[in-house]
Design an enzyme around this catalytic site. Structure first.
Site, PDB file in Angstrom:
ATOM      1  N   ARG A  62       3.358  -5.032  -2.839  1.00  0.00           N
ATOM      2  CA  ARG A  62       1.968  -4.822  -3.191  1.00  0.00           C
ATOM      3  C   ARG A  62       1.527  -3.836  -4.141  1.00  0.00           C
ATOM      4  O   ARG A  62       0.553  -3.122  -4.451  1.00  0.00           O
ATOM      5  CB  ARG A  62       2.329  -3.863  -1.341  1.00  0.00           C
ATOM      6  CG  ARG A  62       2.215  -4.409  -0.186  1.00  0.00           C
ATOM      7  CD  ARG A  62       2.115  -3.623   1.026  1.00  0.00           C
ATOM      8  NE  ARG A  62       3.545  -3.729   0.948  1.00  0.00           N
ATOM      9  CZ  ARG A  62       4.377  -4.213   1.823  1.00  0.00           C
ATOM     10  NH1 ARG A  62       5.009  -2.458   1.440  1.00  0.00           N
ATOM     11  NH2 ARG A  62       4.970  -4.738   2.816  1.00  0.00           N
ATOM     12  N   GLY A 111      13.996  -2.950   4.498  1.00  0.00           N
ATOM     13  CA  GLY A 111      14.969  -3.760   4.833  1.00  0.00           C
ATOM     14  C   GLY A 111      16.086  -3.346   6.065  1.00  0.00           C
ATOM     15  O   GLY A 111      17.124  -3.482   6.390  1.00  0.00           O
ATOM     16  N   TRP A 125       9.309   1.648   3.425  1.00  0.00           N
ATOM     17  CA  TRP A 125       8.270   0.726   2.572  1.00  0.00           C
ATOM     18  C   TRP A 125       7.446   0.485   2.463  1.00  0.00           C
ATOM     19  O   TRP A 125       6.356  -0.648   2.186  1.00  0.00           O
ATOM     20  CB  TRP A 125       8.914  -0.524   3.411  1.00  0.00           C
ATOM     21  CG  TRP A 125       8.918  -0.545   5.160  1.00  0.00           C
ATOM     22  CD1 TRP A 125       9.414  -0.108   5.799  1.00  0.00           C
ATOM     23  CD2 TRP A 125       7.341  -1.145   5.625  1.00  0.00           C
ATOM     24  NE1 TRP A 125       8.590  -0.797   7.170  1.00  0.00           N
ATOM     25  CE2 TRP A 125       7.082  -1.042   7.020  1.00  0.00           C
ATOM     26  CE3 TRP A 125       6.255  -2.019   5.011  1.00  0.00           C
ATOM     27  CZ2 TRP A 125       6.388  -1.969   7.415  1.00  0.00           C
ATOM     28  CZ3 TRP A 125       5.355  -2.381   5.710  1.00  0.00           C
ATOM     29  CH2 TRP A 125       5.152  -2.130   7.157  1.00  0.00           C
ATOM     30  N   ASP A 165       9.747  -1.150  17.244  1.00  0.00           N
ATOM     31  CA  ASP A 165       9.587  -1.761  16.087  1.00  0.00           C
ATOM     32  C   ASP A 165       7.861  -0.956  15.519  1.00  0.00           C
ATOM     33  O   ASP A 165       7.391  -1.175  15.075  1.00  0.00           O
ATOM     34  CB  ASP A 165       8.836  -3.099  15.665  1.00  0.00           C
ATOM     35  CG  ASP A 165       9.144  -3.166  14.176  1.00  0.00           C
ATOM     36  OD1 ASP A 165       9.415  -2.458  13.517  1.00  0.00           O
ATOM     37  OD2 ASP A 165       9.071  -4.489  14.171  1.00  0.00           O
ATOM     38  N   TRP A 208      -5.373  -8.847   8.436  1.00  0.00           N
ATOM     39  CA  TRP A 208      -4.455  -8.265   7.691  1.00  0.00           C
ATOM     40  C   TRP A 208      -4.779  -7.859   6.201  1.00  0.00           C
ATOM     41  O   TRP A 208      -4.629  -7.431   5.214  1.00  0.00           O
ATOM     42  CB  TRP A 208      -3.053  -8.848   7.248  1.00  0.00           C
ATOM     43  CG  TRP A 208      -2.435  -9.101   8.421  1.00  0.00           C
ATOM     44  CD1 TRP A 208      -2.279  -9.949   8.864  1.00  0.00           C
ATOM     45  CD2 TRP A 208      -1.096  -8.602   9.310  1.00  0.00           C
ATOM     46  NE1 TRP A 208      -1.314 -10.209  10.390  1.00  0.00           N
ATOM     47  CE2 TRP A 208      -0.703  -9.578  10.028  1.00  0.00           C
ATOM     48  CE3 TRP A 208      -0.108  -7.671   8.364  1.00  0.00           C
ATOM     49  CZ2 TRP A 208       0.281  -9.147  10.274  1.00  0.00           C
ATOM     50  CZ3 TRP A 208       0.781  -7.211   8.995  1.00  0.00           C
ATOM     51  CH2 TRP A 208       0.933  -7.545   9.954  1.00  0.00           C
TER      52      TRP A 208
END
Lengths: 583, 264
Positions: free
Chosen positions: A185, A245, A295, A356, A514
């Site tokens: 990113r 991860g 992340w 999640d 997105w």
């Protein structure tokens, strides 16, 4: 006066843009008199004093030395902490992932406005040699654009023309474990270095002028599933970065490295070890593979020297049965002392998450009157406002369709419905597998007072996959299916009033996007869509002002900069980077 | 320990077959990476073929199946390993586990005898009117999906359901990575500025424009802000073929024809 500690050429001279001699000498004299507006203080010497023979000689010497070295400062992109602190003073540059430490992704540039945006045109396109999506947000410093690409490519481009200045590509091992694309990113910039994290969990500092590796440090073992995809944040002399991860059962952490040497200064494990507070929120040994990766890029409050860093889901994501407890500090906002990494407070958005619901979305600092707030549009579909002086939740409002929670705890935190718990057979839950939003950047516009977020209207069947942990193997214990009960997927860019949590307007996408959002002082909000459009919207009304079909799906967030006094807006789409401006 | 770099030749065999432990591990991989299209238990779904059929169109050997899982199948919705937006990329070892699982659930003989494919073809191009809108091997209409390979990529149940309840399949939301070209055959009705009404199927659409085909197979390229009205519906233009219109035997014959063509 020591020659070697003064950076006369930091701004305009040096080998990058040698200036005509007379002009250079005049500028040197001025800097000696008045300081350079950054680290070098004014000398207090009068014009007459500076005219003396001795000083004239000194000026000549300094000027020559900056051109030829070795006394030359590393000129060109000398980005000091001072400059990062006051990024609003140089709106032509985009110095951090979110454009400022508050995370607002707001550009003070106003040349492109709601009246003229309809005449925007493409200025250049840079095609990367890679395939696959680009998630990068470029940085721009003094006309040069720095961006990262697929497979840990990196490049510097001429901001006027898109012509490359240097290219870098990491030689990645064949057995890296990228979860969700071979993506990155973006960079952090500090001094004369651009720094990024790699898919094999290294942190690499490149020379901003050449792309040469200055230092390269391994942060963790990529074979266990550790990787870096987020853009680091630079402050003081530190480079701060969180690990990815969670899909591999890593133990998440946030690291800070000395920008000069690459030496690690501190690490905060987002899953507490034995004896640490919060360790008892994990059942048995589940903490060892508890995930909670950090992340995405956090924000920084210089007035309290605190980092606000968001964390991701506990592992395995849809299966909570062997990790009973709240699972701290998964899905949390952490307030960390920037010098030491010590935890000042935390707020956990979703306790013991089984959907999640990564909370890794950029937490934006908003100051209104005497209030010091953090606003976050969370993947779980709620828009949270938190008091950043103490971590207390002030409000949580749904900003999309939600079925996983219909109650709140005593603190006002949304709580998961028992009926939404994923099972082997699975059931339909909204938002869907990719969340109500995800890592695409939100934006806060201080002029409209609105918070802009890309919302995904999607519901999916959430089920579990009872998978044992095996080092380096996928470990997320979940499977998703499109639900026949649900509406077809769609999306929108939504403008939310942080004071009320209510939506002021939305701009609909035919399918979920997105792309992140950028707000600008010209009253124009920019975003992209899954159909490849780059879109300019009126910041007040959400009305489309202009659009351009870039021919590739957008998985990135826009940013703005100016070269030669002309404002540009850039975004990645497909495998390319586009820059737009007025004709 | 399985080698991390596998250069498979056409006659290579799965190093893990037929280890039941590998099959169990492969079942987890299947749930995470494959069940989205191929359904739980590998019985196929609305979008992916039934993998319990022993006769596979593409995966003629373990080695070929490995390549397909790793690289996808060009021109189809089958993506390369790790690119379907769900699940992480599988290691070579995990792919072999997955193949072990798929082999373990294969059924050797078809469960039901197929109908009369020759009669099915006659119906397709004749009384059942399928070919007015659907094409097979270059013959037929253009308004509906091309059906040459549908018999090889959809389950019998999914095909029957698509005929009996054509709108239901339209409502299946397609996830993005599998929709390189995302035609969902939604019904579109527009009125142009000069009052002309056009009804047809959407070929593609974004916020600003729509590309559509009307019932005369004429393509229209339209900007939405220049239309008097734009309506979109997930009610399919295909009529519902209930048992009164097409009985079970004739439908079975058409399905047999589709499966015959699709296997070639």
């Amino acid at each position: 006066m020591s020659v070697t500690t003064h950076c006369l050429a930091g701004r305009r001279g040096g080998s990058q843009h040698p200036l005509p001699w007379a002009f250079f000498r005049a500028e040197t004299r001025q800097i000696l008199r008045r300081g350079d507006g950054r680290e070098m203080p004014p000398s207090g010497l009068s014009r007459a004093a500076l005219g003396s023979t001795l000083l004239r000689a000194l000026i000549r010497f300094l000027a020559i030395s900056t051109l030829i070295g070795p006394f030359a400062c590393p000129a060109g992109a000398q980005v000091t902490f001072e400059r990062l602190l006051h990024s609003a003073k140089e709106p032509q540059n985009w110095l951090t992932y979110s454009g400022d430490y508050a995370g607002r992704r707001f550009s003070p540039l106003d040349q492109i406005n709601s009246g003229n945006a309809r005449s925007l045109v493409a200025k250049w396109v840079y095609q990367t040699a890679g395939t696959g999506k680009l998630e990068t947000t470029p940085l721009v410093v003094d006309g040069i654009l720095y961006a990262t690409g697929q497979d840990d490519r990196a490049f510097a481009l001429d901001g006027r023309t898109g012509r490359p200045i240097w290219l870098y590509q990491r030689q990645l091992p064949a057995d890296i474990r990228p979860c969700c694309g071979r993506v990155n990113r973006g960079f952090a910039i500090l001094g004369d270095k651009v720094v990024f994290g790699t898919l094999d969990a290294h942190l690499i500092a490149l020379d901003a002028k050449t792309g040469s590796v200055i230092w390269d440090v391994a942060a963790a073992d990529y074979r266990l599933g550790y990787s870096f995809t987020a853009a680091p944040l630079a402050l003081k002399n530190l480079i701060v970065l969180g690990v990815s991860g969670g899909e591999y059962g890593v133990r998440g952490f946030i690291d800070a490295y000395d920008a000069t040497t690459g030496e690690r200064k501190w690490r905060f494990y987002t899953v507490p070890g034995p004896g640490e507070p919060g360790h008892d929120t994990w059942e048995g040994d589940s903490w060892k593979v508890g995930g909670a990766p950090a992340w995405n890029t956090g924000t920084y409050d210089p007035s309290t020297n605190q980092l606000f860093w968001p964390t991701g889901n506990p592992a395995p994501s849809n299966r909570g049965e062997r990790r009973a407890g709240d699972n701290l500090y998964s899905n949390s906002l952490l307030a960390l002392n920037a010098d030491t990494g010590q935890l000042n407070w935390y707020f956990q958005y979703t306790k013991h998450d089984e959907h999640d619901w990564d909370a890794t979305q950029v937490p934006i600092m908003i100051d209104t009157g005497s209030k010091h707030l953090i606003a976050q549009a969370n993947r779980n579909g709620f828009f949270y406002v938190i008091d950043r002086t103490n971590g207390k939740l002030l409000s949580a409002h749904a900003y999309g369709k939600i079925t996983w929670s219909d109650s709140k705890d005593a603190e006002g935190r949304p709580v998961a419905n028992q009926a939404a718990k994923p099972t082997l057979e699975g059931h339909t839950v909204c938002p869907g597998a990719m969340g109500a939003t995800n890592w695409m950047a939100p934006s806060y516009d201080p002029q409209t007072g609105l918070f802009y977020v890309t919302a995904r209207e999607q519901c999916d069947i959430f089920s579990t996959a009872p998978q044992p942990y095996e080092a380096g193997h996928a470990y997320y214990g979940s499977a998703y299916f499109p639900s026949e009960e649900a509406e077809p997927y769609w999306g929108a860019l939504r403008a939310i009033d942080p004071a009320t949590g209510q939506m002021k307007w939305e701009f609909r996408h035919p399918s979920p996007s997105w792309s992140g959002a950028l707000s600008t002082a010209g009253g124009v909000v920019f975003t992209g869509d899954a159909e490849g459009n780059f879109i300019a919207l009126d910041a007040q009304s959400g009305k489309a002002l202009w659009h351009f079909e870039m021919g590739g799906e957008v998985y990135a967030s826009p940013m703005a900069f100016a070269v030669d006094g002309k404002q540009c807006v850039a975004i990645a789409a497909g495998s390319a980077i586009y820059s737009f401006g007025l004709p | 320990m399985v080698a991390t770099t596998v250069a498979v030749a056409a006659d290579d065999h799965n190093p893990l077959a037929p280890d039941p432990k590998a099959a169990k591990a492969g079942e987890y991989e299947f749930r995470i990476n494959c069940a989205l299209c191929h359904g739980l238990g590998a019985h196929g779904g609305g979008r992916g073929p039934d993998l319990t059929r022993a006769q596979k169109k593409h995966a003629t050997s373990d080695a070929v199946m490995f390549q397909i899982i790793n690289n996808g199948i060009p021109g189809t919705a089958m993506p390369a390993n790790g690119t379907n937006g769900q699940g992480v990329g599988m290691t070579d070892e995990e792919i072999w586990e997955l193949i072990t699982y798929i082999r373990s659930v294969e059924v050797k003989a078809p469960t039901k005898p197929l109908g009369d494919a020759k009669h099915g073809k006659e119906l397709f191009y004749g009384d059942a009117n399928c070919s007015l809108c659907h094409m097979i091997n270059g013959k037929g209409g253009r308004l509906g999906p091309e059906l040459t390979s549908v018999g090889g990529t959809r389950t019998v149940e999914a095909i029957i359901d698509s005929v009996r309840n054509p709108s239901r399949r339209l409502a299946w939301g397609l996830t993005e990575p599998t929709k390189e070209f995302a035609q969902e055959y939604e019904t579109v009705m527009v009125v142009t500025v000069d009052g002309k009404e056009i009804k047809g199927v959407a070929l593609n659409e974004d916020h600003f424009s729509v590309q559509m085909m009307d019932t005369n197979e004429r393509i229209y390229l339209l900007e939405k802000d220049r239309l008097r009205s734009f309506q979109k519906s997930r009610e399919s233009m295909m009529p519902k073929y209930d048992a009164a219109v097409l009985d079970d035997k004739d439908l079975g014959d058409i399905v047999a024809y589709l499966i015959n063509v699709g296997a070639k």
